[in-house]
Write a protein that holds these residues in place. Structure first.
Motif, PDB file in Angstrom:
ATOM      1  N   GLY A   1      12.254  30.910  37.447  1.00 22.87           N
ATOM      2  CA  GLY A   1      11.714  31.926  36.545  1.00 22.87           C
ATOM      3  C   GLY A   1      11.147  33.162  37.231  1.00 22.87           C
ATOM      4  N   ALA A   2      11.141  33.210  38.560  1.00 21.23           N
ATOM      5  CA  ALA A   2      10.601  34.370  39.284  1.00 21.23           C
ATOM      6  C   ALA A   2      11.473  35.599  39.045  1.00 21.23           C
ATOM      7  CB  ALA A   2      10.520  34.080  40.777  1.00 21.23           C
ATOM      8  N   ASP A   3      10.828  36.764  39.023  1.00 16.90           N
ATOM      9  CA  ASP A   3      11.514  38.030  38.745  1.00 16.90           C
ATOM     10  C   ASP A   3      10.767  39.137  39.467  1.00 16.90           C
ATOM     11  OD1 ASP A   3      12.614  40.354  37.579  1.00 16.90           O
ATOM     12  OD2 ASP A   3      12.795  39.405  35.619  1.00 16.90           O
ATOM     13  N   THR A   4      11.477  39.999  40.178  1.00 18.35           N
ATOM     14  CA  THR A   4      10.800  41.091  40.891  1.00 18.35           C
ATOM     15  C   THR A   4      10.282  42.168  39.948  1.00 18.35           C
ATOM     16  OG1 THR A   4      12.929  42.175  41.318  1.00 18.35           O
ATOM     17  CG2 THR A   4      12.032  40.759  43.069  1.00 18.35           C
ATOM     18  N   GLY A   5      10.556  42.037  38.668  1.00 16.71           N
ATOM     19  CA  GLY A   5       9.976  42.960  37.689  1.00 16.71           C
ATOM     20  C   GLY A   5      11.008  43.563  36.770  1.00 16.71           C
ATOM     21  N   GLY A   6      10.532  44.007  35.617  1.00 20.39           N
ATOM     22  CA  GLY A   6      11.413  44.610  34.618  1.00 20.39           C
ATOM     23  C   GLY A   6      12.029  45.909  35.076  1.00 20.39           C
ATOM     24  N   SER A   7      11.301  46.657  35.914  1.00 17.04           N
ATOM     25  CA  SER A   7      11.861  47.918  36.411  1.00 17.04           C
ATOM     26  C   SER A   7      12.543  47.650  37.751  1.00 17.04           C
ATOM     27  CB  SER A   7      10.773  48.985  36.550  1.00 17.04           C
ATOM     28  OG  SER A   7       9.782  48.566  37.446  1.00 17.04           O
ATOM     29  N   MET A   8      13.656  48.289  37.943  1.00 13.22           N
ATOM     30  CA  MET A   8      14.439  48.098  39.160  1.00 13.22           C
ATOM     31  C   MET A   8      13.709  48.722  40.350  1.00 13.22           C
ATOM     32  SD  MET A   8      17.466  46.716  38.127  1.00 13.22           S
ATOM     33  CE  MET A   8      19.029  47.410  38.611  1.00 13.22           C
ATOM     34  N   ILE A   9      13.943  48.173  41.514  1.00 11.19           N
ATOM     35  CA  ILE A   9      13.331  48.632  42.762  1.00 11.19           C
ATOM     36  C   ILE A   9      14.281  49.625  43.429  1.00 11.19           C
ATOM     37  CG2 ILE A   9      12.473  47.907  45.021  1.00 11.19           C
ATOM     38  CD1 ILE A   9      12.266  45.033  43.773  1.00 11.19           C
ATOM     39  N   GLU A  10      13.725  50.689  43.994  1.00 15.15           N
ATOM     40  CA  GLU A  10      14.504  51.657  44.776  1.00 15.15           C
ATOM     41  C   GLU A  10      13.647  52.091  45.955  1.00 15.15           C
ATOM     42  OE1 GLU A  10      16.348  54.973  42.527  1.00 15.15           O
ATOM     43  OE2 GLU A  10      15.467  53.984  40.771  1.00 15.15           O
ATOM     44  N   HIS A  11      14.237  52.202  47.132  1.00 17.44           N
ATOM     45  CA  HIS A  11      13.511  52.706  48.297  1.00 17.44           C
ATOM     46  C   HIS A  11      14.501  53.178  49.347  1.00 17.44           C
ATOM     47  CE1 HIS A  11      14.163  48.730  50.245  1.00 17.44           C
ATOM     48  NE2 HIS A  11      13.990  48.285  49.010  1.00 17.44           N
ATOM     49  N   GLU A  12      14.011  53.919  50.304  1.00 15.14           N
ATOM     50  CA  GLU A  12      14.847  54.503  51.352  1.00 15.14           C
ATOM     51  C   GLU A  12      15.102  53.467  52.436  1.00 15.14           C
ATOM     52  OE1 GLU A  12      16.107  57.714  51.599  1.00 15.14           O
ATOM     53  OE2 GLU A  12      15.437  57.975  49.541  1.00 15.14           O
TER      54      GLU A  12
ATOM     55  N   LEU B   1       1.360  36.458  37.733  1.00 18.05           N
ATOM     56  CA  LEU B   1       2.500  35.567  37.534  1.00 18.05           C
ATOM     57  C   LEU B   1       3.507  35.694  38.679  1.00 18.05           C
ATOM     58  CD1 LEU B   1       3.878  33.474  35.745  1.00 18.05           C
ATOM     59  CD2 LEU B   1       4.961  35.356  34.507  1.00 18.05           C
ATOM     60  N   ALA B   2       3.779  36.916  39.105  1.00 16.65           N
ATOM     61  CA  ALA B   2       4.706  37.126  40.222  1.00 16.65           C
ATOM     62  C   ALA B   2       4.147  36.510  41.497  1.00 16.65           C
ATOM     63  CB  ALA B   2       4.985  38.613  40.421  1.00 16.65           C
ATOM     64  N   ARG B   3       2.839  36.648  41.736  1.00 15.54           N
ATOM     65  CA  ARG B   3       2.231  36.065  42.940  1.00 15.54           C
ATOM     66  C   ARG B   3       2.350  34.543  42.941  1.00 15.54           C
ATOM     67  NH1 ARG B   3      -2.123  39.674  42.158  1.00 15.54           N
ATOM     68  NH2 ARG B   3      -3.450  37.932  41.609  1.00 15.54           N
ATOM     69  N   GLN B   4       2.374  33.926  41.779  1.00 11.11           N
ATOM     70  CA  GLN B   4       2.517  32.476  41.688  1.00 11.11           C
ATOM     71  C   GLN B   4       3.959  32.036  41.883  1.00 11.11           C
ATOM     72  OE1 GLN B   4       0.928  31.387  37.868  1.00 11.11           O
ATOM     73  NE2 GLN B   4      -1.154  31.940  38.408  1.00 11.11           N
TER      74      GLN B   4
END
Length: 174
Positions: free
Chosen positions: A105-116, A77-80
């Motif tokens: 309706g796109a969403d990077t996901g239910g869990s938040m993203i974290e990175h350096e 779904l995210a890829r679409q």
């Protein structure tokens, strides 16, 4: 490198490395990014280690690198609904420049993203809800964001039309 050394370098639990190594668990995109960071490797290097880098100063849309499948390989779904394209060889320049498109309706996901890293962007068209830590705002064309990517963050298009963003991240994280 031992499992413990990798877990320490990546900032993940030792048990998670063990579960992945014995094929008892699959890492999320966020966890895979952290683990690869423990090796000093980006996700694009991991998935396409033999990709030839282009040392050119200009790029047409067809020459930009599609990173969507790297980020959302297990989320059809995210890829679409999300398209992310990178300009040139981010690692060689220490700067990742992206053209991002979020369908309604796109969403990077239910869990938040974290990175350096640190990242920023400008909404070119449409509206995009951006959450950084406890702060959430709907950004419209012309609005921008800039934050420390160690803060948990998320991008969602809650409108009924596509949103486009030009963003940058340093150091590159994909």
């Amino acid at each position: 490198m031992s499992q413990r050394q990798l877990a320490d370098a990546a900032g993940v639990p030792h048990g998670q490395i063990s579960m992945i190594e014995t094929n008892k668990s699959s890492p999320s995109v966020a966890s895979l990014r952290k683990i690869l960071g423990g090796f000093g490797m980006s996700m694009s290097e991991f998935f396409e280690p033999e990709a030839a880098s282009k040392q050119q100063p200009f790029f047409t849309p067809s020459e930009m690198r599609d990173l969507t499948s790297l980020l959302y390989q297990s989320d059809e779904l995210a890829r679409q609904k999300i398209a992310i394209k990178q300009v040139g060889d981010a690692k060689a320049h220490g700067l990742q420049i992206l053209h991002e498109r979020y369908e309604a309706g796109a969403d990077t996901g239910g869990s938040m993203i974290e990175h350096e890293a640190h990242e920023g962007g400008i909404v070119i068209s449409g509206e995009l809800e951006v959450t950084v830590g406890d702060d959430t705002r709907v950004l419209k064309a012309g609005d921008a964001y800039l934050f420390n990517s160690r803060e948990p963050h998320r991008f969602r298009n809650i409108s009924d039309r596509p949103a486009e963003v030009i963003s940058a991240c340093t150091p590159p994280y994909l």
